[in-house]
Motif scaffolding. Structure first.
Motif, short mmCIF file in Angstrom:
data_model
loop_
_atom_site.label_atom_id
_atom_site.label_comp_id
_atom_site.label_asym_id
_atom_site.label_seq_id
_atom_site.Cartn_x
_atom_site.Cartn_y
_atom_site.Cartn_z
N ILE A 1 -7.82 -2.45 -2.80
CA ILE A 1 -8.60 -2.93 -1.67
C ILE A 1 -10.02 -2.47 -1.84
CG2 ILE A 1 -8.88 -2.71 0.83
CD1 ILE A 1 -5.88 -2.42 0.99
N TYR B 1 -3.58 5.45 -1.03
CA TYR B 1 -4.53 6.09 -0.13
C TYR B 1 -3.96 7.41 0.36
CZ TYR B 1 -6.83 1.58 -0.09
OH TYR B 1 -7.46 0.42 -0.49
N ALA C 1 -11.90 -4.60 5.09
CA ALA C 1 -10.93 -4.48 4.01
C ALA C 1 -9.99 -5.66 4.08
CB ALA C 1 -10.15 -3.18 4.15
N VAL D 1 0.84 -1.19 0.00
CA VAL D 1 0.00 0.00 0.00
C VAL D 1 0.88 1.24 0.00
CG1 VAL D 1 -1.61 1.36 1.39
CG2 VAL D 1 -1.95 -1.09 1.19
N SER E 1 -4.22 -6.38 0.95
CA SER E 1 -4.00 -5.72 -0.33
C SER E 1 -2.90 -6.42 -1.10
CB SER E 1 -3.63 -4.26 -0.12
OG SER E 1 -2.43 -4.18 0.57
N LEU F 1 -6.88 -1.22 6.55
CA LEU F 1 -6.53 -1.66 5.20
C LEU F 1 -6.10 -3.12 5.15
CD1 LEU F 1 -4.59 1.46 3.89
CD2 LEU F 1 -6.99 0.85 3.53
N VAL G 1 -12.85 6.16 2.51
CA VAL G 1 -12.67 4.95 3.29
C VAL G 1 -13.85 4.77 4.21
CG1 VAL G 1 -11.26 3.84 5.03
CG2 VAL G 1 -10.18 5.07 3.17
#
Length: 286
Positions: free
Chosen positions: A279, A122, A271, A21, A274, A185, A265
């Motif tokens: 995600i 993100y 979630a 991520v 990832s 996440l 989010v």
């Protein structure tokens, strides 16, 4: 894709854990516009004088001291016992004071860079939702991110995780914010590549195991694995991140991406871990 291979602004890192991520700050990281922090600082001081009754003679020093000791002036004011309407604060300080169309311009080159990175991306900012969305829209970057973590949903997430924010503000560089975001996440912090212009924000994330990039500097600070003068230097410094050019852009072009109103989010949504795909964070903005 090995982040620890080194590049401009810093040497190789010891841990070559692959990132899953990218977590990116907004203001002074994705863009640089000196007028914006100057306006925001002025408006914060005006708010403190007009709304909180703080003397003009002490407001400048108080603003700085609260910022240095608490991460943001707002956080420091709340911790000092001031009762503040957060929506009114953000309206006064940000969207009520900033002419986004004049101050910010689209950045197609940065868009190309972000769209060429085959990893979920993100935003993590201390700013509020409206400011975040307006900046991204004006920069032309709204659909480059799979989710946004901003003031309101970070506070909501903290409350859901049992952190008392009834009379407090959770913001960077508080280490809890990074742990909450990683948990949401579904990744370990060692799998997060974090970009921020603040040395203390970077150091806090690094102390929890994240790989960190200090933006706006030529050399890394303690706690930063890499330094970049701007995000535009990312391809030269970390070419390994762009090993599947255009994939994210093509994903959106096929109609599978969501518009800006859905890039928020959802703190109540699950979630999963990832990987190369985004995600699933799909709670529409209200």
């Amino acid at each position: 894709m090995t982040v620890g291979s080194g590049g401009a602004g810093g040497g190789p890192t010891k841990d070559a854990t692959q990132p899953k991520v990218l977590l990116v700050d907004l203001d002074d990281t994705l863009y640089r516009c000196p007028k914006i922090p100057a306006i925001v600082k002025q408006r914060i001081q005006e708010y403190m004088v007009q709304k909180l009754g703080i003397s003009e003679d002490e407001v400048a020093a108080k603003t700085l001291n609260l910022y240095l000791s608490h991460g943001t002036t707002l956080c420091g004011l709340v911790a000092s016992g001031y009762r503040i309407d957060f929506d009114a604060w953000h309206e006064f300080v940000h969207q009520g004071a900033l002419d986004y169309d004049t101050l910010l311009q689209p950045d197609p080159s940065l868009r190309d860079i972000l769209c060429s990175i085959d990893l979920p991306k993100y935003i993590l900012t201390n700013a509020n939702k409206v400011h975040t969305e307006r900046c991204l829209a004006r920069l032309g970057l709204s659909d480059c991110f799979q989710g946004l973590f901003y003031f309101e949903n970070v506070m909501e997430l903290a409350a859901q995780r049992g952190i008392d924010v009834s009379h407090a503000v959770l913001c960077k560089p508080d280490p809890r914010i990074y742990s909450l975001v990683a948990e949401q996440l579904g990744v370990r912090l060692s799998e997060v590549l974090f970009f921020d212009d603040s040395a203390r924000n970077v150091a806090a994330a690094h102390g929890l195991g994240a790989k960190t990039v200090l933006v706006g500097a030529e050399k890394p600070c303690p706690g930063a694995d890499l330094a970049l003068p701007t995000m535009h230097a990312l391809p030269a410094a970390m070419p390994q991140l762009l090993d599947q050019p255009g994939l994210v852009h093509e994903h959106h072009a096929r109609g599978h991406g969501r518009g800006a109103d859905a890039l928020v989010v959802g703190v109540g949504a699950g979630a999963g871990p990832s990987g190369s795909s985004a995600i699933a964070v799909s709670v529409p903005a209200s």
